[in-house]
Design an enzyme around this catalytic site. Sequence first.
Site, PDB file in Angstrom:
ATOM      1  N   ASP A 104       0.837  -1.200   0.000  1.00 44.35           N
ATOM      2  CA  ASP A 104       0.000   0.000   0.000  1.00 44.35           C
ATOM      3  C   ASP A 104       0.872   1.250   0.000  1.00 44.35           C
ATOM      4  OD1 ASP A 104      -2.790  -1.154   2.052  1.00 44.35           O
ATOM      5  OD2 ASP A 104      -2.052  -1.675   0.049  1.00 44.35           O
ATOM      6  N   TYR A 126       2.082   1.901  -3.389  1.00 40.05           N
ATOM      7  CA  TYR A 126       0.957   2.363  -4.211  1.00 40.05           C
ATOM      8  C   TYR A 126       0.680   3.846  -3.938  1.00 40.05           C
ATOM      9  CZ  TYR A 126      -3.731   2.703  -6.173  1.00 40.05           C
ATOM     10  OH  TYR A 126      -4.818   3.098  -6.904  1.00 40.05           O
ATOM     11  N   LEU A 153     -34.467  -4.085 -31.762  1.00 37.18           N
ATOM     12  CA  LEU A 153     -35.107  -3.401 -32.889  1.00 37.18           C
ATOM     13  C   LEU A 153     -35.802  -4.387 -33.802  1.00 37.18           C
ATOM     14  CD1 LEU A 153     -32.163  -1.044 -33.847  1.00 37.18           C
ATOM     15  CD2 LEU A 153     -34.388  -0.294 -33.011  1.00 37.18           C
ATOM     16  N   GLU A 206     -28.823   6.431 -38.515  1.00 33.30           N
ATOM     17  CA  GLU A 206     -27.399   6.163 -38.256  1.00 33.30           C
ATOM     18  C   GLU A 206     -27.050   4.773 -38.770  1.00 33.30           C
ATOM     19  OE1 GLU A 206     -27.492   7.462 -33.725  1.00 33.30           O
ATOM     20  OE2 GLU A 206     -27.976   5.354 -33.972  1.00 33.30           O
ATOM     21  N   LYS A 223     -26.315   0.861 -38.537  1.00 32.54           N
ATOM     22  CA  LYS A 223     -26.680  -0.242 -37.640  1.00 32.54           C
ATOM     23  C   LYS A 223     -25.396  -1.028 -37.441  1.00 32.54           C
ATOM     24  CE  LYS A 223     -29.535  -3.842 -36.201  1.00 32.54           C
ATOM     25  NZ  LYS A 223     -28.538  -4.495 -35.421  1.00 32.54           N
ATOM     26  N   ARG A 236     -26.504  -6.792 -22.802  1.00 31.22           N
ATOM     27  CA  ARG A 236     -27.954  -6.629 -22.869  1.00 31.22           C
ATOM     28  C   ARG A 236     -28.695  -7.700 -22.079  1.00 31.22           C
ATOM     29  NH1 ARG A 236     -32.742  -6.628 -26.254  1.00 31.22           N
ATOM     30  NH2 ARG A 236     -32.230  -8.637 -27.133  1.00 31.22           N
ATOM     31  N   GLU A 281     -22.723   0.199 -28.835  1.00 32.17           N
ATOM     32  CA  GLU A 281     -22.262  -1.040 -29.436  1.00 32.17           C
ATOM     33  C   GLU A 281     -20.757  -1.150 -29.280  1.00 32.17           C
ATOM     34  OE1 GLU A 281     -25.043  -2.166 -30.454  1.00 32.17           O
ATOM     35  OE2 GLU A 281     -24.571  -3.937 -31.636  1.00 32.17           O
ATOM     36  N   LYS A 313     -34.689   6.385 -36.533  1.00 35.30           N
ATOM     37  CA  LYS A 313     -35.317   6.637 -35.230  1.00 35.30           C
ATOM     38  C   LYS A 313     -36.097   7.945 -35.276  1.00 35.30           C
ATOM     39  CE  LYS A 313     -31.334   4.616 -32.947  1.00 35.30           C
ATOM     40  NZ  LYS A 313     -30.137   4.813 -32.136  1.00 35.30           N
ATOM     41  N   CYS A 357     -11.060 -41.818 -57.017  1.00 32.36           N
ATOM     42  CA  CYS A 357     -10.285 -40.677 -56.532  1.00 32.36           C
ATOM     43  C   CYS A 357      -9.722 -39.908 -57.727  1.00 32.36           C
ATOM     44  CB  CYS A 357      -9.151 -41.170 -55.645  1.00 32.36           C
ATOM     45  SG  CYS A 357      -7.984 -39.861 -55.227  1.00 32.36           S
TER      46      CYS A 357
HETATM   47  S1  IVH Z   1     -30.942   1.734 -30.914  1.00 37.90           S
HETATM   48  C1  IVH Z   1     -34.388   0.649 -28.515  1.00 37.90           C
HETATM   49  N1  IVH Z   1     -29.115   2.208 -32.721  1.00 37.90           N
HETATM   50  O1  IVH Z   1     -29.130  -3.425 -32.649  1.00 37.90           O
HETATM   51  C2  IVH Z   1     -33.449   0.641 -29.591  1.00 37.90           C
HETATM   52  N2  IVH Z   1     -29.319   0.018 -31.861  1.00 37.90           N
HETATM   53  O2  IVH Z   1     -31.534  -5.210 -32.858  1.00 37.90           O
HETATM   54  C3  IVH Z   1     -32.191   0.132 -29.164  1.00 37.90           C
HETATM   55  N3  IVH Z   1     -27.680  -1.566 -32.768  1.00 37.90           N
HETATM   56  O3  IVH Z   1     -29.420  -4.410 -29.342  1.00 37.90           O
HETATM   57  C4  IVH Z   1     -31.098   0.302 -29.964  1.00 37.90           C
HETATM   58  N4  IVH Z   1     -26.660  -0.147 -34.118  1.00 37.90           N
HETATM   59  O4  IVH Z   1     -27.288  -3.202 -29.896  1.00 37.90           O
HETATM   60  C5  IVH Z   1     -29.698   1.291 -31.919  1.00 37.90           C
HETATM   61  N5  IVH Z   1     -27.526   2.765 -34.315  1.00 37.90           N
HETATM   62  C6  IVH Z   1     -28.084   1.861 -33.520  1.00 37.90           C
HETATM   63  C7  IVH Z   1     -27.645   0.528 -33.484  1.00 37.90           C
HETATM   64  C8  IVH Z   1     -28.293  -0.375 -32.630  1.00 37.90           C
HETATM   65  C9  IVH Z   1     -26.704  -1.391 -33.665  1.00 37.90           C
HETATM   66  C10 IVH Z   1     -28.005  -2.826 -32.088  1.00 37.90           C
HETATM   67  C11 IVH Z   1     -28.335  -2.672 -30.625  1.00 37.90           C
HETATM   68  C12 IVH Z   1     -29.555  -3.490 -30.388  1.00 37.90           C
HETATM   69  C13 IVH Z   1     -29.753  -4.210 -31.670  1.00 37.90           C
HETATM   70  C14 IVH Z   1     -31.227  -4.315 -31.911  1.00 37.90           C
END
Ligand code: IVH
Length: 673
Positions: free
Chosen positions: A32, A35, A82, A112, A114, A135, A172, A289, A408
Site C-alpha cells: 500500500d 501504491y 429493434l 445512423e 446499424k 444486454r 455497441e 429513429k 479418386c
Molecule cells: S438503438 C431501442 N441504434 O441493434 C433501440 N441500436 O436489434 C435500441 N444496434 O441491441 C437500440 N446499431 O445493440 C440502436 N444505431 C443503432 C444501433 C443499434 C446497432 C443494435 C443494438 C440493439 C440491436 C437491436
Amino acid sequence: MNKIIKKIKNLQNQITYHNYLYFCLDKPIISDIKYDYLLNKLKNLEKKINYKKFINSPTYLIGSSIFKKSKFINHLTPMLSLENIFNKKKFLNFYKKMLSFSNKKKIRFCCEFKFDGVAVNLIYINGVLKQASTRGDGKKGEDVTKNVFFIKSIPLVLHGKNFPKIMEIRGELFILKKDFLSLNKQNNIINHSKFSNARNLASGLLRRKNLEFELKKKLLFICHGFELFNYFKNIDSYYLNLLKIKNWGFNISTQILLCSSKNKILNFFKKIKNLRSTLKFEIDGIVIKVDSLKLRKKIGLISRSPRWAIAYKFPNEVQETKLLKVKFQVGRTGVITPVGYFKSVNISGIKIKKASIYNNKELKKLDLCIGDRIFICRAGDVIPKILKKKKYDTNTILNKKVLFPKKCPSCLSVLKSCSKENNFYCTNSFFCLPQIQKKIIHFFSKNAFKIKGLSPHIINQLIKKNNFRSPIDFFKLNFTTLKSLNNVGQKTANNILNSFKKFKYITLEKFIFSFGIKGIGKSVSYNLASSYRSLKNLLKIQKKNILNIPGIGELIYQNLINFLSNSNNLNIIDQLINNFNIKVVSKKNQSLTIKKSIFYQKNILITGQLKNFSRIEMKEKLENLGGIVKNYISKNIDLVILGKNPGKKFIYAINFKKKILTEDKVLKIFSKI
Ligand code: IVH
C-alpha cells in the site's frame, strides 16, 4: 513539458495496472505504501502542469465502486431490441405509421449506422462509470464492468461538467475488420477457436476474464442510445442530446442523417449500402429513429421493441455468375470436397472465384451443370457460397450434371462412402499424392514435429522429385538432396539438418496430433494425452476406457484403431523412437533434463526482437523444455526474455521485479542442455 507528460502517462499506466490487480483480481503485487507513493507522485505531476486532459487518470477514480463483484446487473431501464425490415415497402409503412402517430405532416427522423457488434449498457453516477453490462434478457445483463476497464472509448470519468446525476449510456462494442482478420489468424488467442465474424470475436474478447487488456483495447464503443432521466427536459431531440454525449467523451456514428423526408432516408440507405465495404468496421444496415423524445414516449413499444425505431437491413449481397468447373479436392484424411470455380465476382469489395460445395448432399441439392448461371453470396458476409443456380437454365438440358466421381481424382482408387457425413473418401492414404503431401506438411507443422526451414514448398519438391513418402524419409535427409532442390541454399539446408539433429523431445499431445488422424485435432490430442500419459499406454488403447474421454466417440475410436492397426503407421512410430531417438514425453512426466531446466513449468514472456530465433522458434524451444510461453502480461509471469528494443512487457518486468534473461543468456542455457 513533453518529459513530464511522458512521466505522467507512464505512472498512469502503472497505477491503472495496480488498480486492476488490486480491485479486480484481489491480488496486489505492491505494498500500500508503494501504491500511495506512486499515486502521490502522479497527483503532484498532474497538478504541476494542471493538465486537464488527464480526465481518465486513475487519480480521478479512487474510491469509485467500479470494481464491485456481481454476476448480473439490473438495467435501470429495459434494453430493447429493434425490429428488422428488408425492403422499401416496409420502410414506407413504418414512415406512414410514424406520421399518423404524430398527427403531423412531417416529423424529424435521425438515421445512423446499424453497427454489427455487442450491445452494452453503461451506468454513470456523477460522471463516473459505475457499472457496465451486456444486454442479457433486456432487464438484466452480464456484469462486464471490469472487462471494459481498458477500452479507451469508454470513458471512466466524463469530460466537462454538469452531468446528470445518474445516466445510462447505451451503445455497441465492436472491433475493426482488420483486427478481426489478424486476431482470428492467431486462432489460439481465444480458446483455440476461430470466430466466424467480428461480432462473435468482439463478444468473446469482452467476456474474457483474463488480464489480456492489450486485446481488450481493440474493442471500440459507439454510443447509440441513452437514458438521462429527465436531465435535458428542454432538449427534445435524440440528435442534440447525442451531441452533448459526444462532448462528454463518447464516440457517436460518423454518419448521421437528421431529416424529415422519406426520400432523403431512402437515399441515405443507398449511400450507406455503397459505403459499407469501405468502412473499417462491420455494419449490417441503418437504424431509423424518431428524433423527438416526447413523440417517442407517445408512440411507445410493441413487446420488446420500440415502435419509434426500425432497423433497415442490407440484403445479403448476391451476385450472378457462370460456373466454369467443379474440382474434387482430396484432403489430408482422404475426404473428397467438391469446389466450384466460377467467373470471378466482387462481393463486399472482395474478388471471389471459387467456393466449397462441402459434400455430396450439397452437390445434389445444387444440381449443377458446367456453364450454369449461379448465384454467389458470402455466408455470414465472409465465406463464399454458391446459393443456387438460375432456374430453368437451358444449359441444364444441353449439358451433363456434375456428379460425384466414383474414383479418386488423383490416384483413381475406388472411393468409399460415409453416409453419416455425406462424404466420399479415398482410402489409399499411403499412395495418393495429395494425401501424402498434406499429411507430411501437417506432420512437420507448427504444433507437431516443427522443423525449422522445412517449408511446404520444400516438402512438395522432396515428395515429387525424390519420391519421399513417409516422415521417416525426411529424417534421413542429407545435404546433397536438400541442395539439389529449387530455392534451397547452403544456409537453409544446414538449418533444416540442424533442426532435425536437435529434435529430441516431443510431447505426447503433439505426437498424436502430428499423424493427422481423422477427427483427432489439437483438443482431442490433448485429451488423449492427458488420459493416457504415455505412448506405451496409448498403444494399448481399450475401447471401454477411451469412450469416457471428452470429445471421443465411436467414430474417432474407430479411426484411431484403424490407424494403430496399420503396420505402416506402427513402423513409422517404431523408427522415430528406436532409430531416431525421439522421446515422447507426457506433460506430467517430463524427462529429467526438462524438469531440471530453469524454464520448466514457468510462465514466460518474450519481448523485443530476437537475433537468433524467430518468436515461434523460441516459443517451441522453451515449450520443449517445459516452459509455458504467454503472449500477454499476466499476474503469473515468472520470467521475461529480453530481445532488442523491448516493449511494455519489459517495463512491467522491471516494475514487478520479474526475473529477466537476455537472449544471449538463454542461448547459453540452451547450449548446455
Ligand atoms: S438503438 C431501442 N441504434 O441493434 C433501440 N441500436 O436489434 C435500441 N444496434 O441491441 C437500440 N446499431 O445493440 C440502436 N444505431 C443503432 C444501433 C443499434 C446497432 C443494435 C443494438 C440493439 C440491436 C437491436
